[in-house]
Design a protein around this motif. Structure first.
Motif, PDB file in Angstrom:
ATOM      1  N   ILE A 237       0.835  -1.205   0.000  1.00  0.00           N
ATOM      2  CA  ILE A 237       0.000   0.000   0.000  1.00  0.00           C
ATOM      3  C   ILE A 237       0.866   1.251   0.000  1.00  0.00           C
ATOM      4  CG2 ILE A 237      -1.904  -1.115   1.215  1.00  0.00           C
ATOM      5  CD1 ILE A 237      -0.998   0.310   3.780  1.00  0.00           C
ATOM      6  N   GLY A 238       0.274   2.351  -0.460  1.00  0.00           N
ATOM      7  CA  GLY A 238       0.848   3.674  -0.300  1.00  0.00           C
ATOM      8  C   GLY A 238      -0.028   4.447   0.662  1.00  0.00           C
ATOM      9  N   VAL A 239       0.578   5.258   1.535  1.00  0.00           N
ATOM     10  CA  VAL A 239      -0.199   5.960   2.559  1.00  0.00           C
ATOM     11  C   VAL A 239       0.255   7.413   2.673  1.00  0.00           C
ATOM     12  CG1 VAL A 239      -0.635   3.869   3.911  1.00  0.00           C
ATOM     13  CG2 VAL A 239       1.414   5.234   4.376  1.00  0.00           C
ATOM     14  N   SER A 240      -0.600   8.215   3.280  1.00  0.00           N
ATOM     15  CA  SER A 240      -0.222   9.584   3.638  1.00  0.00           C
ATOM     16  C   SER A 240      -0.723   9.854   5.053  1.00  0.00           C
ATOM     17  CB  SER A 240      -0.806  10.599   2.649  1.00  0.00           C
ATOM     18  OG  SER A 240      -2.211  10.615   2.736  1.00  0.00           O
ATOM     19  N   SER A 241      -0.153  10.876   5.695  1.00  0.00           N
ATOM     20  CA  SER A 241      -0.520  11.176   7.079  1.00  0.00           C
ATOM     21  C   SER A 241      -1.923  11.783   7.147  1.00  0.00           C
ATOM     22  CB  SER A 241       0.495  12.149   7.679  1.00  0.00           C
ATOM     23  OG  SER A 241       0.325  13.433   7.118  1.00  0.00           O
ATOM     24  N   ALA A 274      -6.676  -8.838   0.823  1.00  0.00           N
ATOM     25  CA  ALA A 274      -7.376  -8.706   2.104  1.00  0.00           C
ATOM     26  C   ALA A 274      -8.636  -7.849   1.998  1.00  0.00           C
ATOM     27  CB  ALA A 274      -6.435  -8.106   3.137  1.00  0.00           C
ATOM     28  N   GLY A 275      -8.792  -7.127   0.894  1.00  0.00           N
ATOM     29  CA  GLY A 275      -9.968  -6.278   0.718  1.00  0.00           C
ATOM     30  C   GLY A 275      -9.752  -4.841   1.110  1.00  0.00           C
ATOM     31  N   LEU A 276      -8.512  -4.449   1.393  1.00  0.00           N
ATOM     32  CA  LEU A 276      -8.219  -3.040   1.692  1.00  0.00           C
ATOM     33  C   LEU A 276      -8.458  -2.205   0.439  1.00  0.00           C
ATOM     34  CD1 LEU A 276      -7.092  -1.618   4.270  1.00  0.00           C
ATOM     35  CD2 LEU A 276      -4.863  -1.593   3.153  1.00  0.00           C
ATOM     36  N   LYS A 277      -8.980  -0.986   0.619  1.00  0.00           N
ATOM     37  CA  LYS A 277      -9.320  -0.153  -0.535  1.00  0.00           C
ATOM     38  C   LYS A 277      -8.669   1.224  -0.417  1.00  0.00           C
ATOM     39  CE  LYS A 277     -13.759  -2.334  -1.544  1.00  0.00           C
ATOM     40  NZ  LYS A 277     -15.207  -2.134  -1.736  1.00  0.00           N
ATOM     41  N   LYS A 278      -8.409   1.805  -1.586  1.00  0.00           N
ATOM     42  CA  LYS A 278      -7.935   3.181  -1.622  1.00  0.00           C
ATOM     43  C   LYS A 278      -8.991   4.077  -0.965  1.00  0.00           C
ATOM     44  CE  LYS A 278      -6.501   6.741  -4.914  1.00  0.00           C
ATOM     45  NZ  LYS A 278      -6.304   7.054  -6.360  1.00  0.00           N
ATOM     46  N   GLY A 279      -8.558   4.942  -0.051  1.00  0.00           N
ATOM     47  CA  GLY A 279      -9.499   5.798   0.673  1.00  0.00           C
ATOM     48  C   GLY A 279      -9.780   5.315   2.080  1.00  0.00           C
ATOM     49  N   ASP A 280      -9.398   4.048   2.387  1.00  0.00           N
ATOM     50  CA  ASP A 280      -9.522   3.572   3.763  1.00  0.00           C
ATOM     51  C   ASP A 280      -8.528   4.322   4.650  1.00  0.00           C
ATOM     52  OD1 ASP A 280     -11.461   1.761   3.090  1.00  0.00           O
ATOM     53  OD2 ASP A 280     -10.129   0.009   3.064  1.00  0.00           O
ATOM     54  N   VAL A 281      -8.812   4.328   5.945  1.00  0.00           N
ATOM     55  CA  VAL A 281      -7.860   4.872   6.916  1.00  0.00           C
ATOM     56  C   VAL A 281      -7.397   3.717   7.801  1.00  0.00           C
ATOM     57  CG1 VAL A 281      -7.482   6.490   8.810  1.00  0.00           C
ATOM     58  CG2 VAL A 281      -8.958   7.136   6.894  1.00  0.00           C
ATOM     59  N   LEU A 282      -6.103   3.420   7.731  1.00  0.00           N
ATOM     60  CA  LEU A 282      -5.524   2.329   8.512  1.00  0.00           C
ATOM     61  C   LEU A 282      -5.228   2.858   9.909  1.00  0.00           C
ATOM     62  CD1 LEU A 282      -4.314  -0.554   8.606  1.00  0.00           C
ATOM     63  CD2 LEU A 282      -2.171   0.429   7.751  1.00  0.00           C
ATOM     64  N   VAL A 283      -5.964   2.365  10.911  1.00  0.00           N
ATOM     65  CA  VAL A 283      -5.825   2.917  12.265  1.00  0.00           C
ATOM     66  C   VAL A 283      -5.068   1.985  13.214  1.00  0.00           C
ATOM     67  CG1 VAL A 283      -7.861   4.370  12.067  1.00  0.00           C
ATOM     68  CG2 VAL A 283      -8.112   2.043  12.941  1.00  0.00           C
ATOM     69  N   ALA A 284      -4.960   0.685  12.874  1.00  0.00           N
ATOM     70  CA  ALA A 284      -4.218  -0.220  13.764  1.00  0.00           C
ATOM     71  C   ALA A 284      -3.796  -1.471  13.012  1.00  0.00           C
ATOM     72  CB  ALA A 284      -5.063  -0.609  14.975  1.00  0.00           C
ATOM     73  N   ILE A 285      -2.659  -2.046  13.437  1.00  0.00           N
ATOM     74  CA  ILE A 285      -2.197  -3.342  12.946  1.00  0.00           C
ATOM     75  C   ILE A 285      -1.942  -4.208  14.160  1.00  0.00           C
ATOM     76  CG2 ILE A 285      -0.368  -4.589  11.719  1.00  0.00           C
ATOM     77  CD1 ILE A 285       0.041  -2.158   9.966  1.00  0.00           C
ATOM     78  N   LEU A 322      -5.753  -6.057  10.344  1.00  0.00           N
ATOM     79  CA  LEU A 322      -5.806  -4.634  10.012  1.00  0.00           C
ATOM     80  C   LEU A 322      -7.123  -4.048  10.515  1.00  0.00           C
ATOM     81  CD1 LEU A 322      -4.690  -4.913   6.264  1.00  0.00           C
ATOM     82  CD2 LEU A 322      -3.219  -4.568   8.256  1.00  0.00           C
ATOM     83  N   THR A 323      -7.045  -2.933  11.221  1.00  0.00           N
ATOM     84  CA  THR A 323      -8.245  -2.200  11.614  1.00  0.00           C
ATOM     85  C   THR A 323      -8.311  -0.936  10.762  1.00  0.00           C
ATOM     86  OG1 THR A 323      -8.004  -2.988  13.879  1.00  0.00           O
ATOM     87  CG2 THR A 323      -9.487  -1.133  13.525  1.00  0.00           C
ATOM     88  N   VAL A 324      -9.394  -0.795  10.001  1.00  0.00           N
ATOM     89  CA  VAL A 324      -9.516   0.356   9.104  1.00  0.00           C
ATOM     90  C   VAL A 324     -10.847   1.057   9.341  1.00  0.00           C
ATOM     91  CG1 VAL A 324      -8.103  -0.780   7.355  1.00  0.00           C
ATOM     92  CG2 VAL A 324     -10.582  -0.942   7.216  1.00  0.00           C
TER      93      VAL A 324
END
Length: 491
Positions: A237-241, A274-285, A322-324
């Motif tokens: 994935i690519g992420v931003s703050s 895993a079903g993660l999508k662009k626009g999700d916010v990853l809050v915990a692993i 993953l918690t999103v």
């Protein structure tokens, strides 16, 4: 009284000298000089290699006559040699496992008097993780074989990229004043007689030593144990703050929630599966809450960047939770970690010969980050903008392509007259056939048009289409071979 003080002083000095002798003996018996001849491929002339260079470092002797060093010492190496501390014995070596991302390599003897070389030497065992404030010893050897030991104090822990650009792994940052000595390209770092890590860089101005941690080394050695090294996992994935308050309002993020905004999901990645999508916010692993800038609380090291939860804490095939937040609602996803999927523009090409075709004087290549980095220290601004755009937004170019083929340069020949200035343009079609990689390019050039011309269509730049006389280009190809180009293609 004077006699007693003198006696105590002598005893103290004798004890110190004895301890120093033991340390010097351990250094001489447990470190191996590594001499490497490095020769990489020439980015502008992909049929040729650049001039060879020499590197010299110290590796740590491990059990089984294995030597641990950095990947930087073995990448693009045409010859590797082991040498004992007093330089009386040498032995050719081969690479057992290498990881360019973590910057680790494992060497073993290739042939020769293995038993004689390792006689009297003592392997190191890998130690446990250190804590901030711990004292460590950096081992060096002078040219004459005299050991040098520098004490340093671990001041902080962070994820650092030490060799392959863009790959960050857990690293100790220690403070210590090191002396200049030969074989200092890479050095063993020891604590309580056990190997703690390898020195990957030293800032002489600030006296800061970067040390690869035992967690990363342990995972590398475990992966290499069966002789089939796989490598570190990737989520893809690519992420931003999520620091900006307006952005947080738009995402509907509560004040007590951090998180990273997912900007990109790589094709065929663990995240996509895993079903993660662009626009999700990853809050915990794995229940480790991730802050607005991407840091989480490590139980031993304090604030550590989130990538360590994936690449530094797990192996390929393991799962993470993953918690999103998706449209403000919490979701739980399970990701099975994999190696990073193949990229349109590979970022690492060490020990790989570039694929290319020379046709009539036109040089075609597959684009790599290595080619772009050859534009110099400021390559991210000085390399061709169209090719930099492919690197930053590969998803815009992936359709129908395995790799991106471009015309890198033009050799002035009778076949390329008028086209001498054309370079770094992206290939779309050859003779009407879409180009997916160098193999398809070579095949397309085998079928010129009925008019005896090759038609070359570019995806960008000017001109959009050029023509190459098939018979003339074949003659030029034969001449180029006579002039010294050893081969016209590699696929």
């Amino acid at each position: 009284m004077k006699f007693l003080l003198t006696a105590l002083t002598c005893l103290t000095l004798t004890g110190y000298l004895s301890a120093q002798d033991n340390t010097d003996s351990a250094v001489s018996k447990s470190v191996i000089r590594v001499n490497a001849t490095i020769q990489s491929w020439n980015p502008s002339q992909p049929w040729d290699k650049s001039a060879p260079g020499k590197r010299r470092a110290l590796g740590a002797l491990l059990s089984g006559n294995r030597v641990l060093t950095t990947a930087e010492m073995a990448a693009d190496a045409s010859y590797i040699e082991l040498e004992n501390a007093d330089s009386t014995r040498t032995l050719p070596a081969k690479v057992v496992a290498i990881d360019y991302e973590t910057n680790l390599a494992l060497l073993s003897p290739d042939n020769g008097d293995t038993e004689g070389f390792f006689q009297g030497l003592s392997p190191l065992s890998l130690g446990t993780p250190a804590k901030i404030g711990d004292q460590v010893d950096v081992w060096q050897l002078e040219d004459n074989g005299m050991p040098l030991v520098t004490q340093a104090t671990i001041q902080s822990v962070d994820v650092v990229s030490s060799f392959a650009e863009g790959n960050f792994f857990l690293t100790y940052e220690a403070k210590g004043s090191m002396q200049s000595a030969s074989s200092s390209f890479t050095l063993p770092v020891v604590r309580d007689g056990k190997l703690l890590g390898l020195l990957s860089s030293y800032n002489s101005k600030d006296q800061i030593i970067d040390i690869m941690t035992p967690e990363i080394i342990s995972a590398f050695l475990a992966d290499a144990e069966d002789g089939k090294y796989i490598g570190v996992p990737s989520l893809g994935i690519g992420v931003s703050s999520t620091v900006d308050p307006n952005f947080r309002n738009w995402l509907k993020l509560p004040d007590d929630v951090g998180g990273l905004y997912v900007t990109r999901i790589r094709n065929k990645s663990a995240a996509e599966a895993a079903g993660l999508k662009k626009g999700d916010v990853l809050v915990a692993i794995n229940e480790h809450a991730i802050g607005r800038r991407g840091y989480y609380s490590h139980p031993n090291y304090g604030r550590v960047f989130w990538s360590h939860l994936v690449r530094g804490s797990h192996a390929v095939g393991e799962t993470i939770q993953l918690t999103v937040l998706r449209e403000g609602k919490e979701k739980q996803l399970t990701a099975t970690l994999t190696r990073a999927s193949k990229r349109l523009v590979p970022s690492l090409t060490y020990d790989q010969a570039p694929k290319f075709l020379v046709k009539g004087g036109f040089i075609f290549q597959e684009l790599s980050a290595t080619y772009l980095r050859a534009f110099g220290k400021e390559w991210q601004s000085s390399a061709p903008l169209n090719l930099l755009d492919v690197l930053s937004s590969p998803e815009d170019y992936e359709e129908g392509r395995n790799t991106l083929v471009f015309l890198s340069a033009t050799i002035p020949t009778p076949a390329t007259t008028g086209y001498e200035r054309i370079s770094n343009q992206i290939i779309g079609k050859i003779n009407g056939q879409p180009i997916a990689d160098i193999a398809s390019l070579i095949k397309a050039f085998q079928q010129p048009g009925k008019d005896g011309l090759h038609t070359i269509e570019f995806d960008d730049g000017h001109p959009k289409t050029i023509y190459l006389d098939a018979a003339t280009s074949d003659t030029i190809d034969a001449e180029l071979l006579k002039r010294g180009i050893p081969r016209l293609s590699r696929q």
